[in-house]
Design an enzyme around this catalytic site. Sequence first.
Site, mmCIF file in Angstrom:
data_model
loop_
_atom_site.group_PDB
_atom_site.id
_atom_site.type_symbol
_atom_site.label_atom_id
_atom_site.label_comp_id
_atom_site.label_asym_id
_atom_site.label_seq_id
_atom_site.Cartn_x
_atom_site.Cartn_y
_atom_site.Cartn_z
ATOM 1 N N HIS A 1 7.625 11.909 -27.845
ATOM 2 C CA HIS A 1 6.468 12.831 -27.326
ATOM 3 C C HIS A 1 6.658 14.486 -27.309
ATOM 4 O O HIS A 1 5.739 15.069 -27.814
ATOM 5 C CB HIS A 1 6.203 12.349 -25.802
ATOM 6 N N ARG B 1 -3.580 23.082 -13.090
ATOM 7 C CA ARG B 1 -2.486 22.089 -13.538
ATOM 8 C C ARG B 1 -2.607 21.711 -15.210
ATOM 9 O O ARG B 1 -1.774 21.216 -16.079
ATOM 10 C CB ARG B 1 -2.575 20.705 -12.823
ATOM 11 N N ARG C 1 0.743 -1.275 0.020
ATOM 12 C CA ARG C 1 -0.018 -0.059 0.074
ATOM 13 C C ARG C 1 0.797 1.255 -0.158
ATOM 14 O O ARG C 1 0.171 2.325 0.257
ATOM 15 C CB ARG C 1 -0.988 0.078 1.327
ATOM 16 N N HIS D 1 -1.033 14.706 -28.470
ATOM 17 C CA HIS D 1 -1.251 13.498 -28.108
ATOM 18 C C HIS D 1 -1.762 12.894 -29.317
ATOM 19 O O HIS D 1 -1.833 11.577 -29.735
ATOM 20 C CB HIS D 1 -2.405 13.472 -27.036
ATOM 21 N N LYS E 1 6.996 23.804 -12.768
ATOM 22 C CA LYS E 1 6.197 22.775 -12.710
ATOM 23 C C LYS E 1 5.683 22.476 -11.120
ATOM 24 O O LYS E 1 4.578 22.326 -10.862
ATOM 25 C CB LYS E 1 6.824 21.402 -13.340
ATOM 26 N N GLU F 1 9.316 20.554 -24.270
ATOM 27 C CA GLU F 1 8.614 20.415 -22.845
ATOM 28 C C GLU F 1 9.135 21.928 -22.199
ATOM 29 O O GLU F 1 8.538 22.619 -21.334
ATOM 30 C CB GLU F 1 8.803 19.638 -21.844
ATOM 31 N N HIS G 1 -0.350 19.806 -25.714
ATOM 32 C CA HIS G 1 -0.610 18.379 -25.650
ATOM 33 C C HIS G 1 -2.055 17.600 -26.384
ATOM 34 O O HIS G 1 -2.046 16.666 -26.578
ATOM 35 C CB HIS G 1 -0.656 17.997 -24.440
ATOM 36 N N ASN H 1 -0.464 21.256 -20.071
ATOM 37 C CA ASN H 1 -1.132 20.261 -21.127
ATOM 38 C C ASN H 1 -0.857 21.302 -22.483
ATOM 39 O O ASN H 1 -1.391 20.963 -23.655
ATOM 40 C CB ASN H 1 -2.576 19.871 -21.220
ATOM 41 N N LYS I 1 2.805 11.941 -10.181
ATOM 42 C CA LYS I 1 1.765 11.353 -11.088
ATOM 43 C C LYS I 1 2.871 9.923 -11.228
ATOM 44 O O LYS I 1 3.878 10.111 -12.032
ATOM 45 C CB LYS I 1 1.384 11.939 -12.499
ATOM 46 N N GLU J 1 -5.018 18.399 -10.728
ATOM 47 C CA GLU J 1 -5.557 18.754 -12.436
ATOM 48 C C GLU J 1 -6.947 19.146 -12.521
ATOM 49 O O GLU J 1 -7.783 18.489 -13.122
ATOM 50 C CB GLU J 1 -5.040 17.761 -13.257
HETATM 51 N N1 NAD Z 1 4.523 11.351 -14.567
HETATM 52 C C1 NAD Z 1 4.285 12.359 -15.399
HETATM 53 O O1 NAD Z 1 4.022 13.254 -14.741
HETATM 54 C C2 NAD Z 1 4.734 12.456 -16.734
HETATM 55 C C3 NAD Z 1 5.080 13.518 -17.447
HETATM 56 C C4 NAD Z 1 5.440 13.497 -18.741
HETATM 57 C C5 NAD Z 1 5.885 12.582 -19.378
HETATM 58 N N2 NAD Z 1 5.693 11.088 -18.615
HETATM 59 C C6 NAD Z 1 6.157 9.905 -19.062
HETATM 60 O O2 NAD Z 1 7.349 9.584 -19.517
HETATM 61 C C7 NAD Z 1 7.654 8.701 -20.557
HETATM 62 C C8 NAD Z 1 8.732 9.385 -21.596
HETATM 63 O O3 NAD Z 1 10.073 9.687 -20.719
HETATM 64 P P1 NAD Z 1 11.487 9.899 -21.413
HETATM 65 O O4 NAD Z 1 10.721 10.688 -22.707
HETATM 66 O O5 NAD Z 1 12.242 10.029 -20.605
HETATM 67 O O6 NAD Z 1 11.660 8.507 -22.116
HETATM 68 P P2 NAD Z 1 12.204 7.106 -21.716
HETATM 69 O O7 NAD Z 1 12.417 6.816 -20.335
HETATM 70 O O8 NAD Z 1 11.732 6.180 -22.899
HETATM 71 O O9 NAD Z 1 13.822 7.235 -21.944
HETATM 72 C C9 NAD Z 1 14.347 7.584 -23.422
HETATM 73 C C10 NAD Z 1 15.399 6.309 -23.613
HETATM 74 O O10 NAD Z 1 16.500 7.289 -23.250
HETATM 75 C C11 NAD Z 1 17.342 6.083 -22.126
HETATM 76 N N3 NAD Z 1 18.109 6.844 -21.276
HETATM 77 C C12 NAD Z 1 17.553 7.471 -19.961
HETATM 78 N N4 NAD Z 1 18.571 8.104 -19.522
HETATM 79 C C13 NAD Z 1 19.476 8.234 -20.191
HETATM 80 C C14 NAD Z 1 21.075 8.652 -19.815
HETATM 81 N N5 NAD Z 1 21.070 9.626 -19.137
HETATM 82 N N6 NAD Z 1 21.761 8.438 -21.012
HETATM 83 C C15 NAD Z 1 21.619 7.523 -22.259
HETATM 84 N N7 NAD Z 1 20.573 7.001 -22.490
HETATM 85 C C16 NAD Z 1 19.376 7.409 -21.306
HETATM 86 C C17 NAD Z 1 16.119 5.341 -21.618
HETATM 87 O O11 NAD Z 1 16.484 4.090 -21.236
HETATM 88 C C18 NAD Z 1 15.359 4.989 -22.809
HETATM 89 O O12 NAD Z 1 15.654 4.147 -23.853
HETATM 90 C C19 NAD Z 1 6.453 8.620 -20.918
HETATM 91 O O13 NAD Z 1 5.786 7.191 -20.785
HETATM 92 C C20 NAD Z 1 5.272 9.472 -20.452
HETATM 93 O O14 NAD Z 1 3.903 9.076 -20.405
HETATM 94 C C21 NAD Z 1 5.116 11.234 -17.559
HETATM 95 ZN ZN ZN Z 2 4.382 16.372 -21.948
#
Ligand code: NAD
Ligand code: ZN
Length: 357
Positions: free
Chosen positions: A259, A235, A115, A246, A221, A179, A242, A239, A137, A231
């Site tokens: 993205h 918040r 939990r 999206h 942020k 972003e 987005h 978006n 999130k 949100e």
């Molecule tokens: N929780 C939230 O509020 C929130 C907000 C925005 C996005 N997200 C989520 O984030 C995700 C996208 O994250 P992302 O863009 O970081 O992509 P990702 O996590 O897929 O990373 C991109 C690639 O880079 C690699 N990588 C990471 N750090 C590295 C480094 N220092 N050197 C070399 N390679 C590295 C990763 O292993 C991966 O292959 C999506 O799933 C999205 O839904 C969440």
């Molecule tokens: Zn985004």
Amino acid sequence: MLLDVGSRGGRYAIHIEHGSAARVSGLLERAGLPGRRFIVSNPTVWRIHETAFAGITSEEAILIPDGERHKNMQTVGRIYDALIRAHADRASAIIAIGGGVLGDTAGFAAATYLRGIPVVQVPTTLLAQVDSAVGGKVGVNHAQGKNLIGAFHPPALVVVDPALLSTLPRREFRAGLYEVIKYGVIASRPLFDRVAAALPALFKRDPETLVAIVTESCRIKAAVVEQDERETGLRRTLNFGHTAGHALEAVTKYRRFRHGEAVGYGMLAAAEIAVARGTFASKERDALATLIAKMGPLPAVADVKVAEALEAIAHDKKVVAGQLHYVLPTSIGECEVVSDVTKDEIAAALRSIGMQP
Ligand SMILES: NC(=O)c1ccc[n+]([C@@H]2O[C@H](COP(=O)([O-])OP(=O)(O)OC[C@H]3O[C@@H](n4cnc5c(N)ncnc54)[C@H](O)[C@@H]3O)[C@@H](O)[C@H]2O)c1
Ligand SMILES: [Zn+2]
């Protein structure tokens, strides 16, 4: 640089410093985290950066497969399995080291194991450092859609080390920068101007420049989520870009765009709508378009049909009770959320950013 964020789950710190990866142990102590620590990372990140995190824990690192397609309940199950095998109890914490996919997945495991146990986010992509690691999130995808399963689980601590970004592929780095530009447009003209002026230094991953823009992005942020964690209002401004973004990702089956790249187009579309309404000056729209163009070419959209994108927008998770909230810039550094944008307005904007009529 230390930021302090309030959340329902209590306050947490975001520690931003070049080289802070080497200081995680001390920061965990200071944050009063429980003794047993379980690192969750993926093979890509761990192979490159394991040594930077030496000495945090004697537990074996839990490595989960890399990639958005593994951001699912099966991977969460693998984290539970490893935690149970190691008899992780309530006095345990997860240290999530990786990009947004890793942080969301490990964060969701932490939110639900026993939990809820604390999670420390150590974001290693620019996107994760400026966006996903802050705000609480967490979650995973379902075969039927992105991020359909999730929770609010604010981190106990966020450690941001921009030095880790030196190994990030250029395309990933750039994706995160869109972003940052988003934050500039919705909340800070100085941040927007700084990115525009410092693009070459940023692409060289200059430490000082990176720390400055990452800090400013996290500050924005954090301020937003502090006021509206769930949100219901403010918040939503995060978006910006987005809605169309999206939709573009969805109609291209999440294969064509990173993205952030889709958000690049989405910001242009929102700017077009606002200009057409007379609520955003065309020279401001031009400044945004120029900066986005300076970042380099985006994947093509000429073959994406406007009608298909409109369909995807109608099915967006963010459409609440049939109401589409659209974030429109009013100037660079300020925006508004409106709920009366029509299909025709969106269609016109999508055509003007180059999509197929
Ligand atoms: N929780 C939230 O509020 C929130 C907000 C925005 C996005 N997200 C989520 O984030 C995700 C996208 O994250 P992302 O863009 O970081 O992509 P990702 O996590 O897929 O990373 C991109 C690639 O880079 C690699 N990588 C990471 N750090 C590295 C480094 N220092 N050197 C070399 N390679 C590295 C990763 O292993 C991966 O292959 C999506 O799933 C999205 O839904 C969440
Ligand atoms: Zn985004």
